[in-house]
Design a protein around this motif. Structure first.
Motif, short mmCIF file in Angstrom:
data_model
loop_
_atom_site.label_atom_id
_atom_site.label_comp_id
_atom_site.label_asym_id
_atom_site.label_seq_id
_atom_site.Cartn_x
_atom_site.Cartn_y
_atom_site.Cartn_z
N ASP A 74 -33.23 -26.69 4.96
CA ASP A 74 -33.31 -25.25 4.80
C ASP A 74 -34.43 -24.95 3.82
OD1 ASP A 74 -32.66 -22.63 5.25
OD2 ASP A 74 -30.66 -22.74 4.38
N PHE A 75 -34.92 -23.72 3.86
CA PHE A 75 -36.00 -23.31 2.97
C PHE A 75 -35.58 -23.53 1.52
CE2 PHE A 75 -37.92 -20.25 0.13
CZ PHE A 75 -39.26 -20.50 0.34
N SER A 76 -36.50 -24.06 0.72
CA SER A 76 -36.24 -24.29 -0.70
C SER A 76 -37.18 -23.48 -1.58
CB SER A 76 -36.38 -25.78 -1.02
OG SER A 76 -36.17 -26.01 -2.39
N LYS A 77 -38.51 -23.60 -1.32
CA LYS A 77 -39.47 -22.88 -2.15
C LYS A 77 -40.85 -22.90 -1.50
CE LYS A 77 -40.38 -27.03 -4.86
NZ LYS A 77 -40.25 -27.66 -6.16
N TRP A 78 -41.72 -22.04 -2.02
CA TRP A 78 -43.13 -22.01 -1.61
C TRP A 78 -43.94 -22.81 -2.61
CZ3 TRP A 78 -44.23 -20.10 3.01
CH2 TRP A 78 -43.39 -19.12 3.57
N ILE A 79 -44.90 -23.59 -2.11
CA ILE A 79 -45.86 -24.26 -2.99
C ILE A 79 -47.26 -23.89 -2.52
CG2 ILE A 79 -44.36 -26.14 -3.72
CD1 ILE A 79 -45.54 -27.89 -1.57
N PRO A 104 -47.87 -11.02 2.13
CA PRO A 104 -46.51 -11.48 2.41
C PRO A 104 -46.52 -12.92 2.91
CG PRO A 104 -47.28 -10.04 4.16
CD PRO A 104 -48.35 -10.04 3.10
N GLY A 105 -45.45 -13.66 2.60
CA GLY A 105 -45.33 -15.03 3.07
C GLY A 105 -44.05 -15.20 3.86
N ALA A 127 -40.92 -17.63 -5.83
CA ALA A 127 -41.22 -18.77 -4.97
C ALA A 127 -39.98 -19.38 -4.34
CB ALA A 127 -41.98 -19.84 -5.77
N LYS A 128 -38.78 -18.99 -4.78
CA LYS A 128 -37.56 -19.60 -4.27
C LYS A 128 -36.84 -18.76 -3.23
CE LYS A 128 -36.60 -22.80 -7.97
NZ LYS A 128 -35.55 -23.40 -8.76
N ASP A 159 -60.03 -19.59 -1.29
CA ASP A 159 -59.08 -19.90 -0.22
C ASP A 159 -57.82 -20.51 -0.82
OD1 ASP A 159 -60.99 -19.03 1.56
OD2 ASP A 159 -61.63 -21.06 2.16
N VAL A 160 -56.72 -20.27 -0.15
CA VAL A 160 -55.44 -20.78 -0.65
C VAL A 160 -54.64 -21.34 0.53
CG1 VAL A 160 -54.27 -18.55 -0.47
CG2 VAL A 160 -53.43 -20.23 -2.06
N THR A 161 -53.91 -22.43 0.25
CA THR A 161 -52.99 -23.00 1.24
C THR A 161 -51.58 -22.84 0.71
OG1 THR A 161 -54.63 -24.65 1.93
CG2 THR A 161 -52.32 -25.10 2.48
N ILE A 162 -50.75 -22.18 1.50
CA ILE A 162 -49.35 -21.92 1.12
C ILE A 162 -48.47 -22.74 2.06
CG2 ILE A 162 -47.53 -20.19 0.87
CD1 ILE A 162 -49.76 -19.44 -0.94
#
Length: 181
Positions: A14-19, A3-4, A29-30, A42-45
């Protein structure tokens, strides 16, 4: 699936999307609460925030508000307004704005970097009564309606007739059709 979430948006945004780095497959992602498939590294979100822009919604359940550019906004109309039935959403203002399903009572759009005004449109419907056949219960003016005559053994369909076009019934016009053998 992981989960993110994020805790708080910067002032005026305001929140727009995850990269992500590397790219991962997000559930969506939106939206601010989503999931992704963990790769074998490894991943960076990062939650990406955009400036808020106002939007105006007319004749609907959804109230006007603000949303981040590229953010998803869900809108909902009343199924009926007075004697009229919801027909579609219309973009009054918002060059390039696309409504996901403009014919659905509940739908969404991706916020643009500009002024947005969307209106729920309602139309009268007309009842349809087909004798010796089948058709939808009602239709909007101008809508193409398919009617199907019942089959009768030893008889061949000749034509459709109507004697009630234009009569009023409870704020809706009743169209009655019958076919001749």
């Amino acid at each position: 699936m992981c989960p993110g979430t994020f805790s708080r948006a910067p002032e005026g945004k305001d929140f727009s999307k995850w990269i992500s780095t590397p790219d991962v497959a997000f559930g969506n992602a939106k939206v601010s609460v989503t999931s992704f498939v963990m790769p074998d590294e490894d991943v960076t979100i990062t939650a990406f925030f955009s400036p808020k822009r106002p939007y105006t919604i007319l004749n609907a359940i959804t109230q006007s508000g603000v949303a981040a550019v590229d953010g998803i906004v869900t809108i909902e109309a009343h199924p009926m307004q007075g004697t009229k039935v919801f027909h579609h959403w219309e973009v009054v203002e918002g060059e390039g704005l696309v409504i996901d399903n403009p014919n659905a009572v509940s739908t969404s759009f991706t916020m643009i970097d500009g002024t947005v005004t969307i209106e729920a449109k309602y139309l009268d419907t007309y009842l349809i009564n087909v004798l010796d056949g089948a058709a939808p219960f009602d239709a909007f003016e101008g809508e193409v309606v398919t009617i199907v005559a019942d089959k009768k053994e030893g008889k061949e369909f000749e034509k459709w007739t109507t004697t009630t076009a234009g009569k009023q019934a409870q704020h809706r016009r009743l169209i009655q059709l019958q076919h001749r053998w």
